[in-house]
Design a protein around this motif. Sequence first.
Motif, PDB file in Angstrom:
ATOM      1  N   GLN A 207       0.830  -1.212   0.000  1.00  0.00           N
ATOM      2  CA  GLN A 207       0.000   0.000   0.000  1.00  0.00           C
ATOM      3  C   GLN A 207       0.861   1.258   0.000  1.00  0.00           C
ATOM      4  OE1 GLN A 207      -2.687   0.286   3.332  1.00  0.00           O
ATOM      5  NE2 GLN A 207      -3.756   2.070   2.504  1.00  0.00           N
ATOM      6  N   MET A 208       1.930   1.259   0.794  1.00  0.00           N
ATOM      7  CA  MET A 208       2.817   2.412   0.833  1.00  0.00           C
ATOM      8  C   MET A 208       3.517   2.604  -0.511  1.00  0.00           C
ATOM      9  SD  MET A 208       4.114   4.990   2.397  1.00  0.00           S
ATOM     10  CE  MET A 208       3.645   4.752   4.126  1.00  0.00           C
ATOM     11  N   PHE A 209       3.986   1.528  -1.103  1.00  0.00           N
ATOM     12  CA  PHE A 209       4.645   1.587  -2.408  1.00  0.00           C
ATOM     13  C   PHE A 209       3.724   2.233  -3.437  1.00  0.00           C
ATOM     14  CE2 PHE A 209       5.906  -0.313  -6.499  1.00  0.00           C
ATOM     15  CZ  PHE A 209       7.292  -0.223  -6.467  1.00  0.00           C
ATOM     16  N   GLU A 210       2.471   1.805  -3.460  1.00  0.00           N
ATOM     17  CA  GLU A 210       1.520   2.365  -4.413  1.00  0.00           C
ATOM     18  C   GLU A 210       1.229   3.830  -4.123  1.00  0.00           C
ATOM     19  OE1 GLU A 210       0.540   0.948  -7.131  1.00  0.00           O
ATOM     20  OE2 GLU A 210       1.552  -0.934  -6.669  1.00  0.00           O
ATOM     21  N   SER A 211       1.176   4.210  -2.854  1.00  0.00           N
ATOM     22  CA  SER A 211       0.923   5.608  -2.494  1.00  0.00           C
ATOM     23  C   SER A 211       2.095   6.497  -2.887  1.00  0.00           C
ATOM     24  CB  SER A 211       0.666   5.729  -0.986  1.00  0.00           C
ATOM     25  OG  SER A 211      -0.504   5.047  -0.614  1.00  0.00           O
ATOM     26  N   MET A 212       3.304   6.015  -2.642  1.00  0.00           N
ATOM     27  CA  MET A 212       4.490   6.799  -2.954  1.00  0.00           C
ATOM     28  C   MET A 212       4.655   7.003  -4.456  1.00  0.00           C
ATOM     29  SD  MET A 212       7.055   4.932  -0.241  1.00  0.00           S
ATOM     30  CE  MET A 212       8.572   5.698  -0.805  1.00  0.00           C
TER      31      MET A 212
ATOM     32  N   THR B 101      16.193   7.775  -6.137  1.00  0.00           N
ATOM     33  CA  THR B 101      15.800   7.049  -7.340  1.00  0.00           C
ATOM     34  C   THR B 101      14.587   7.678  -8.014  1.00  0.00           C
ATOM     35  OG1 THR B 101      14.627   5.462  -5.907  1.00  0.00           O
ATOM     36  CG2 THR B 101      16.824   4.838  -6.690  1.00  0.00           C
ATOM     37  N   SER B 102      13.734   8.330  -7.242  1.00  0.00           N
ATOM     38  CA  SER B 102      12.596   9.029  -7.855  1.00  0.00           C
ATOM     39  C   SER B 102      13.067  10.214  -8.683  1.00  0.00           C
ATOM     40  CB  SER B 102      11.606   9.484  -6.786  1.00  0.00           C
ATOM     41  OG  SER B 102      10.900   8.391  -6.250  1.00  0.00           O
TER      42      SER B 102
ATOM     43  N   ALA C 202       6.120  21.256 -12.530  1.00  0.00           N
ATOM     44  CA  ALA C 202       5.747  22.184 -11.459  1.00  0.00           C
ATOM     45  C   ALA C 202       4.306  22.038 -11.002  1.00  0.00           C
ATOM     46  CB  ALA C 202       6.028  23.621 -11.901  1.00  0.00           C
ATOM     47  N   ASP C 203       3.349  21.966 -11.943  1.00  0.00           N
ATOM     48  CA  ASP C 203       1.939  21.887 -11.567  1.00  0.00           C
ATOM     49  C   ASP C 203       1.344  20.517 -11.891  1.00  0.00           C
ATOM     50  OD1 ASP C 203       2.107  22.220 -14.289  1.00  0.00           O
ATOM     51  OD2 ASP C 203       0.537  23.751 -14.431  1.00  0.00           O
ATOM     52  N   ALA C 204       2.159  19.490 -11.768  1.00  0.00           N
ATOM     53  CA  ALA C 204       1.692  18.122 -12.045  1.00  0.00           C
ATOM     54  C   ALA C 204       0.609  17.712 -11.044  1.00  0.00           C
ATOM     55  CB  ALA C 204       2.861  17.149 -11.959  1.00  0.00           C
ATOM     56  N   PRO C 205      -0.354  16.895 -11.457  1.00  0.00           N
ATOM     57  CA  PRO C 205      -1.362  16.380 -10.519  1.00  0.00           C
ATOM     58  C   PRO C 205      -0.700  15.693  -9.329  1.00  0.00           C
ATOM     59  CG  PRO C 205      -1.948  15.830 -12.780  1.00  0.00           C
ATOM     60  CD  PRO C 205      -0.567  16.407 -12.834  1.00  0.00           C
ATOM     61  N   GLY C 206      -1.109  16.075  -8.132  1.00  0.00           N
ATOM     62  CA  GLY C 206      -0.513  15.507  -6.929  1.00  0.00           C
ATOM     63  C   GLY C 206       0.762  16.204  -6.519  1.00  0.00           C
ATOM     64  N   GLY C 207       1.243  17.141  -7.341  1.00  0.00           N
ATOM     65  CA  GLY C 207       2.472  17.859  -7.035  1.00  0.00           C
ATOM     66  C   GLY C 207       3.659  17.308  -7.806  1.00  0.00           C
ATOM     67  N   PRO C 208       4.734  18.084  -7.907  1.00  0.00           N
ATOM     68  CA  PRO C 208       5.884  17.674  -8.721  1.00  0.00           C
ATOM     69  C   PRO C 208       6.617  16.461  -8.182  1.00  0.00           C
ATOM     70  CG  PRO C 208       6.395  19.650  -7.453  1.00  0.00           C
ATOM     71  CD  PRO C 208       4.936  19.407  -7.288  1.00  0.00           C
ATOM     72  N   PHE C 209       6.406  16.143  -6.891  1.00  0.00           N
ATOM     73  CA  PHE C 209       7.155  15.036  -6.295  1.00  0.00           C
ATOM     74  C   PHE C 209       6.289  13.784  -6.104  1.00  0.00           C
ATOM     75  CE2 PHE C 209       9.058  19.033  -4.559  1.00  0.00           C
ATOM     76  CZ  PHE C 209      10.120  19.055  -5.457  1.00  0.00           C
ATOM     77  N   ALA C 210       5.217  13.715  -6.880  1.00  0.00           N
ATOM     78  CA  ALA C 210       4.360  12.526  -6.873  1.00  0.00           C
ATOM     79  C   ALA C 210       4.591  11.684  -8.119  1.00  0.00           C
ATOM     80  CB  ALA C 210       2.887  12.937  -6.793  1.00  0.00           C
ATOM     81  N   TRP C 211       5.643  12.017  -8.894  1.00  0.00           N
ATOM     82  CA  TRP C 211       5.840  11.390 -10.196  1.00  0.00           C
ATOM     83  C   TRP C 211       7.182  10.694 -10.296  1.00  0.00           C
ATOM     84  CZ3 TRP C 211       2.395  11.410 -14.438  1.00  0.00           C
ATOM     85  CH2 TRP C 211       1.159  12.019 -14.169  1.00  0.00           C
TER      86      TRP C 211
ATOM     87  N   GLY D 166      13.206  17.534  -2.550  1.00  0.00           N
ATOM     88  CA  GLY D 166      11.747  17.554  -2.536  1.00  0.00           C
ATOM     89  C   GLY D 166      11.147  16.160  -2.438  1.00  0.00           C
ATOM     90  N   TYR D 167      11.691  15.229  -3.205  1.00  0.00           N
ATOM     91  CA  TYR D 167      11.212  13.845  -3.120  1.00  0.00           C
ATOM     92  C   TYR D 167      11.487  13.263  -1.738  1.00  0.00           C
ATOM     93  CZ  TYR D 167       9.856  12.898  -7.976  1.00  0.00           C
ATOM     94  OH  TYR D 167       9.196  12.869  -9.185  1.00  0.00           O
ATOM     95  N   TYR D 168      12.672  13.506  -1.232  1.00  0.00           N
ATOM     96  CA  TYR D 168      13.045  12.953   0.080  1.00  0.00           C
ATOM     97  C   TYR D 168      12.131  13.488   1.184  1.00  0.00           C
ATOM     98  CZ  TYR D 168      16.008  12.221   4.231  1.00  0.00           C
ATOM     99  OH  TYR D 168      16.498  11.879   5.474  1.00  0.00           O
TER     100      TYR D 168
END
Length: 259
Positions: free
Chosen positions: A36-41, A90-91, A99-108, A232-234
């Motif tokens: 579940q965490m893997f999928e959320s991240m 790794t992300s 910058a304005d990606a859905p979920g924020g720039p660090f959700a991708w 930002g990812y960290y």
Amino acid sequence: MMRNVFALLAFAGAALLAAAGGASAQQGVGSIITAQMFESMLSHRGDNPCQGAFYTYDAFIKAANDFPDFGNTGDDETRRRELAAFFGQTSHETNGGWADAPGGPFAWGYCWVTERNNPPTDPTYYGRGPIQLTHQYNYELAGQVLQLDLVRNPDLVSSNPEVAFKTAIWFWMTPQNAKPSCHDVMINNWAPSDDDRSLGRLPGYGMATNIINGGLECGKGQPSDGDTNRVGYYQRYSQMLGVGVGDNLSCENMTPYGQ
């Protein structure tokens, strides 16, 4: 009556075995990075036009099991911080955000499997997998440890998700010439020398950035775009895993190796 007693005992025994098996499955890295965490991240990794559906949770867990110290050393806080750092780095390497990606720039994170630069850094041994393994010597060294011929078949890293994760964890766990391993840095097993301190190389997440891509991103006196993205990812993953980020997030004042 006796038959019913035996049936109850058998049922109880089966339940205990199932519970034991469930507990065993949740040991190690899998107790922190659950499915579940893997999928959320990494929830957008399979979105169009990303290639990241390639990266599966089962492949990650199988690869992690080959490196028993990975994400499994120290107390719970240390383990969580190391895993947040690994996925943060790794992300960035596989980043598909903006910058304005859905979920924020660090959700991708984990959007890309192969290097996106055109042309690639190396026409044969270009970046592949979560760490974007690059250069023939890295393919050769990783292959020796994993007992795979990655020099002749580098595409294994981009066609087999378990191999892809194994190369990333191998790089994370392995000192590189004069550099400590990212693992040792994040579990507080690396102490900087006097020379390191004079060059700004201090324990913390920024040091992992210096190890991975210091020549391009570190020692500029201000955070580079790559350095900022890694941080930002960290920070996102640290929050999700419920752990503090620690000191020295940026490598802006750390002299890269070889300089």
